[in-house]
Scaffold this motif. Structure first.
Motif, PDB file in Angstrom:
ATOM      1  N   VAL A  37       0.858  -1.173   0.000  1.00  0.00           N
ATOM      2  CA  VAL A  37       0.000   0.000   0.000  1.00  0.00           C
ATOM      3  C   VAL A  37       0.899   1.229   0.000  1.00  0.00           C
ATOM      4  O   VAL A  37       1.776   1.372   0.848  1.00  0.00           O
ATOM      5  CB  VAL A  37      -0.934   0.009   1.228  1.00  0.00           C
ATOM      6  CG1 VAL A  37      -1.752   1.291   1.280  1.00  0.00           C
ATOM      7  CG2 VAL A  37      -1.844  -1.212   1.226  1.00  0.00           C
ATOM      8  N   VAL A  38       0.679   2.117  -0.969  1.00  0.00           N
ATOM      9  CA  VAL A  38       1.486   3.335  -1.040  1.00  0.00           C
ATOM     10  C   VAL A  38       0.694   4.579  -0.640  1.00  0.00           C
ATOM     11  O   VAL A  38       1.287   5.622  -0.378  1.00  0.00           O
ATOM     12  CB  VAL A  38       2.095   3.535  -2.449  1.00  0.00           C
ATOM     13  CG1 VAL A  38       3.085   2.418  -2.763  1.00  0.00           C
ATOM     14  CG2 VAL A  38       1.040   3.614  -3.517  1.00  0.00           C
ATOM     15  N   ARG A  39      -0.648   4.438  -0.573  1.00  0.00           N
ATOM     16  CA  ARG A  39      -1.468   5.582  -0.201  1.00  0.00           C
ATOM     17  C   ARG A  39      -2.800   5.087   0.352  1.00  0.00           C
ATOM     18  O   ARG A  39      -3.368   4.130  -0.147  1.00  0.00           O
ATOM     19  CB  ARG A  39      -1.720   6.458  -1.425  1.00  0.00           C
ATOM     20  CG  ARG A  39      -2.488   7.714  -1.128  1.00  0.00           C
ATOM     21  CD  ARG A  39      -2.511   8.644  -2.336  1.00  0.00           C
ATOM     22  NE  ARG A  39      -3.321   9.792  -2.030  1.00  0.00           N
ATOM     23  CZ  ARG A  39      -4.329  10.209  -2.750  1.00  0.00           C
ATOM     24  NH1 ARG A  39      -4.652   9.602  -3.853  1.00  0.00           N
ATOM     25  NH2 ARG A  39      -5.021  11.267  -2.388  1.00  0.00           N
ATOM     26  N   VAL A  40      -3.293   5.771   1.375  1.00  0.00           N
ATOM     27  CA  VAL A  40      -4.605   5.466   1.950  1.00  0.00           C
ATOM     28  C   VAL A  40      -5.378   6.778   2.044  1.00  0.00           C
ATOM     29  O   VAL A  40      -4.838   7.796   2.469  1.00  0.00           O
ATOM     30  CB  VAL A  40      -4.478   4.827   3.357  1.00  0.00           C
ATOM     31  CG1 VAL A  40      -5.855   4.584   3.961  1.00  0.00           C
ATOM     32  CG2 VAL A  40      -3.690   3.535   3.292  1.00  0.00           C
ATOM     33  N   THR A  47     -12.662   3.308   2.928  1.00  0.00           N
ATOM     34  CA  THR A  47     -11.282   3.710   2.662  1.00  0.00           C
ATOM     35  C   THR A  47     -10.870   3.271   1.261  1.00  0.00           C
ATOM     36  O   THR A  47     -11.356   2.272   0.735  1.00  0.00           O
ATOM     37  CB  THR A  47     -10.292   3.095   3.669  1.00  0.00           C
ATOM     38  OG1 THR A  47     -10.383   1.674   3.600  1.00  0.00           O
ATOM     39  CG2 THR A  47     -10.573   3.555   5.083  1.00  0.00           C
ATOM     40  N   MET A  48      -9.953   4.029   0.683  1.00  0.00           N
ATOM     41  CA  MET A  48      -9.408   3.724  -0.631  1.00  0.00           C
ATOM     42  C   MET A  48      -7.904   3.572  -0.474  1.00  0.00           C
ATOM     43  O   MET A  48      -7.230   4.468   0.033  1.00  0.00           O
ATOM     44  CB  MET A  48      -9.708   4.843  -1.623  1.00  0.00           C
ATOM     45  CG  MET A  48      -9.050   4.676  -2.972  1.00  0.00           C
ATOM     46  SD  MET A  48      -9.789   3.383  -3.971  1.00  0.00           S
ATOM     47  CE  MET A  48     -11.214   4.234  -4.585  1.00  0.00           C
ATOM     48  N   LYS A  49      -7.400   2.408  -0.892  1.00  0.00           N
ATOM     49  CA  LYS A  49      -5.971   2.150  -0.843  1.00  0.00           C
ATOM     50  C   LYS A  49      -5.431   2.085  -2.265  1.00  0.00           C
ATOM     51  O   LYS A  49      -6.064   1.495  -3.141  1.00  0.00           O
ATOM     52  CB  LYS A  49      -5.676   0.832  -0.139  1.00  0.00           C
ATOM     53  CG  LYS A  49      -6.127   0.803   1.303  1.00  0.00           C
ATOM     54  CD  LYS A  49      -5.926  -0.566   1.907  1.00  0.00           C
ATOM     55  CE  LYS A  49      -6.498  -0.610   3.316  1.00  0.00           C
ATOM     56  NZ  LYS A  49      -6.488  -1.957   3.875  1.00  0.00           N
ATOM     57  N   ASP A 104       1.385  -1.163  -7.595  1.00  0.00           N
ATOM     58  CA  ASP A 104       1.236  -1.446  -9.025  1.00  0.00           C
ATOM     59  C   ASP A 104       0.131  -0.603  -9.675  1.00  0.00           C
ATOM     60  O   ASP A 104      -0.206  -0.793 -10.838  1.00  0.00           O
ATOM     61  CB  ASP A 104       0.971  -2.927  -9.271  1.00  0.00           C
ATOM     62  CG  ASP A 104      -0.402  -3.384  -8.794  1.00  0.00           C
ATOM     63  OD1 ASP A 104      -1.087  -2.614  -8.080  1.00  0.00           O
ATOM     64  OD2 ASP A 104      -0.794  -4.512  -9.132  1.00  0.00           O
ATOM     65  N   GLY A 105      -0.456   0.335  -8.907  1.00  0.00           N
ATOM     66  CA  GLY A 105      -1.507   1.201  -9.425  1.00  0.00           C
ATOM     67  C   GLY A 105      -2.910   0.706  -9.152  1.00  0.00           C
ATOM     68  O   GLY A 105      -3.888   1.415  -9.401  1.00  0.00           O
ATOM     69  N   THR A 106      -3.051  -0.515  -8.654  1.00  0.00           N
ATOM     70  CA  THR A 106      -4.363  -1.051  -8.303  1.00  0.00           C
ATOM     71  C   THR A 106      -4.961  -0.228  -7.172  1.00  0.00           C
ATOM     72  O   THR A 106      -4.260   0.162  -6.250  1.00  0.00           O
ATOM     73  CB  THR A 106      -4.247  -2.523  -7.863  1.00  0.00           C
ATOM     74  OG1 THR A 106      -3.706  -3.287  -8.944  1.00  0.00           O
ATOM     75  CG2 THR A 106      -5.587  -3.100  -7.455  1.00  0.00           C
ATOM     76  N   LYS A 107      -6.261   0.028  -7.270  1.00  0.00           N
ATOM     77  CA  LYS A 107      -6.971   0.728  -6.189  1.00  0.00           C
ATOM     78  C   LYS A 107      -7.935  -0.251  -5.542  1.00  0.00           C
ATOM     79  O   LYS A 107      -8.630  -0.989  -6.231  1.00  0.00           O
ATOM     80  CB  LYS A 107      -7.711   1.939  -6.734  1.00  0.00           C
ATOM     81  CG  LYS A 107      -6.767   2.988  -7.307  1.00  0.00           C
ATOM     82  CD  LYS A 107      -7.478   4.264  -7.620  1.00  0.00           C
ATOM     83  CE  LYS A 107      -6.619   5.299  -8.274  1.00  0.00           C
ATOM     84  NZ  LYS A 107      -5.357   5.584  -7.681  1.00  0.00           N
ATOM     85  N   VAL A 108      -7.965  -0.246  -4.222  1.00  0.00           N
ATOM     86  CA  VAL A 108      -8.846  -1.134  -3.467  1.00  0.00           C
ATOM     87  C   VAL A 108      -9.681  -0.270  -2.536  1.00  0.00           C
ATOM     88  O   VAL A 108      -9.152   0.385  -1.646  1.00  0.00           O
ATOM     89  CB  VAL A 108      -8.047  -2.182  -2.657  1.00  0.00           C
ATOM     90  CG1 VAL A 108      -8.998  -3.083  -1.883  1.00  0.00           C
ATOM     91  CG2 VAL A 108      -7.135  -2.998  -3.569  1.00  0.00           C
ATOM     92  N   GLN A 109     -10.999  -0.284  -2.779  1.00  0.00           N
ATOM     93  CA  GLN A 109     -11.918   0.465  -1.931  1.00  0.00           C
ATOM     94  C   GLN A 109     -12.643  -0.519  -1.036  1.00  0.00           C
ATOM     95  O   GLN A 109     -13.240  -1.478  -1.521  1.00  0.00           O
ATOM     96  CB  GLN A 109     -12.911   1.251  -2.780  1.00  0.00           C
ATOM     97  CG  GLN A 109     -13.904   2.050  -1.952  1.00  0.00           C
ATOM     98  CD  GLN A 109     -14.784   2.930  -2.826  1.00  0.00           C
ATOM     99  OE1 GLN A 109     -14.359   3.436  -3.848  1.00  0.00           O
ATOM    100  NE2 GLN A 109     -16.021   3.111  -2.386  1.00  0.00           N
ATOM    101  N   GLY A 130     -19.304  -3.264   3.898  1.00  0.00           N
ATOM    102  CA  GLY A 130     -18.765  -4.584   3.586  1.00  0.00           C
ATOM    103  C   GLY A 130     -18.453  -4.826   2.125  1.00  0.00           C
ATOM    104  O   GLY A 130     -17.917  -5.872   1.762  1.00  0.00           O
ATOM    105  N   VAL A 131     -18.766  -3.890   1.256  1.00  0.00           N
ATOM    106  CA  VAL A 131     -18.472  -4.029  -0.169  1.00  0.00           C
ATOM    107  C   VAL A 131     -16.999  -3.697  -0.405  1.00  0.00           C
ATOM    108  O   VAL A 131     -16.471  -2.714   0.112  1.00  0.00           O
ATOM    109  CB  VAL A 131     -19.358  -3.092  -1.026  1.00  0.00           C
ATOM    110  CG1 VAL A 131     -18.938  -3.119  -2.485  1.00  0.00           C
ATOM    111  CG2 VAL A 131     -20.819  -3.470  -0.880  1.00  0.00           C
ATOM    112  N   LYS A 132     -16.336  -4.548  -1.199  1.00  0.00           N
ATOM    113  CA  LYS A 132     -14.942  -4.322  -1.568  1.00  0.00           C
ATOM    114  C   LYS A 132     -14.875  -4.177  -3.085  1.00  0.00           C
ATOM    115  O   LYS A 132     -15.422  -5.004  -3.815  1.00  0.00           O
ATOM    116  CB  LYS A 132     -14.076  -5.488  -1.125  1.00  0.00           C
ATOM    117  CG  LYS A 132     -12.610  -5.356  -1.495  1.00  0.00           C
ATOM    118  CD  LYS A 132     -11.828  -6.567  -1.007  1.00  0.00           C
ATOM    119  CE  LYS A 132     -10.377  -6.501  -1.407  1.00  0.00           C
ATOM    120  NZ  LYS A 132      -9.648  -7.708  -0.960  1.00  0.00           N
TER     121      LYS A 132
END
Length: 112
Positions: free
Chosen positions: A4-7, A20-22, A26-31, A36-38
């Protein structure tokens, strides 16, 4: 393993916090939403949403979708809107996209 490079806080269109958005290295974003939705958004444009009830929806860069349900049912949506539902027993239900036909140019449609 990706790092994780940014939160940041994920907010809706009204500015209300929803999770939260991570951003990964590699540029992937994970919200990860509070409900409970990812949602994962990959650098190629592929989007995978995992709901708390176990339903997983993958949207591809060509606008096609694959929905996988916990009961084994899968719904494939082609870019033109045509849907094919495959049930756990292998039976299928096919729905044409509005304004399309199952017939090819070499077939006589007989009202289809």
């Amino acid at each position: 393993m990706k790092e994780v490079v940014r939160v940041a806080e994920a907010v809706d269109k009204n500015g209300k916090r929803v999770g939260t958005m991570k951003t990964l290295d590699d540029g992937t974003k994970v919200q990860e939403n509070d409900n409970g939705v990812k949602i994962e958004i990959f650098h190629d444009g592929t989007r995978i949403q995992t709901n708390p009830d176990g339903i997983v929806i993958q949207t591809n860069p060509d606008k096609s979708k694959i929905q996988r349900n916990p009961d084994g049912k899968q719904i494939d949506t082609k870019p033109d809107g045509t849907q094919i539902q495959t049930n756990p027993d292998g039976t299928q239900i096919k729905l044409r996209a509005p304004g399309t036909s199952w017939c090819s140019c070499s077939q006589v449609c007989n009202g289809e």
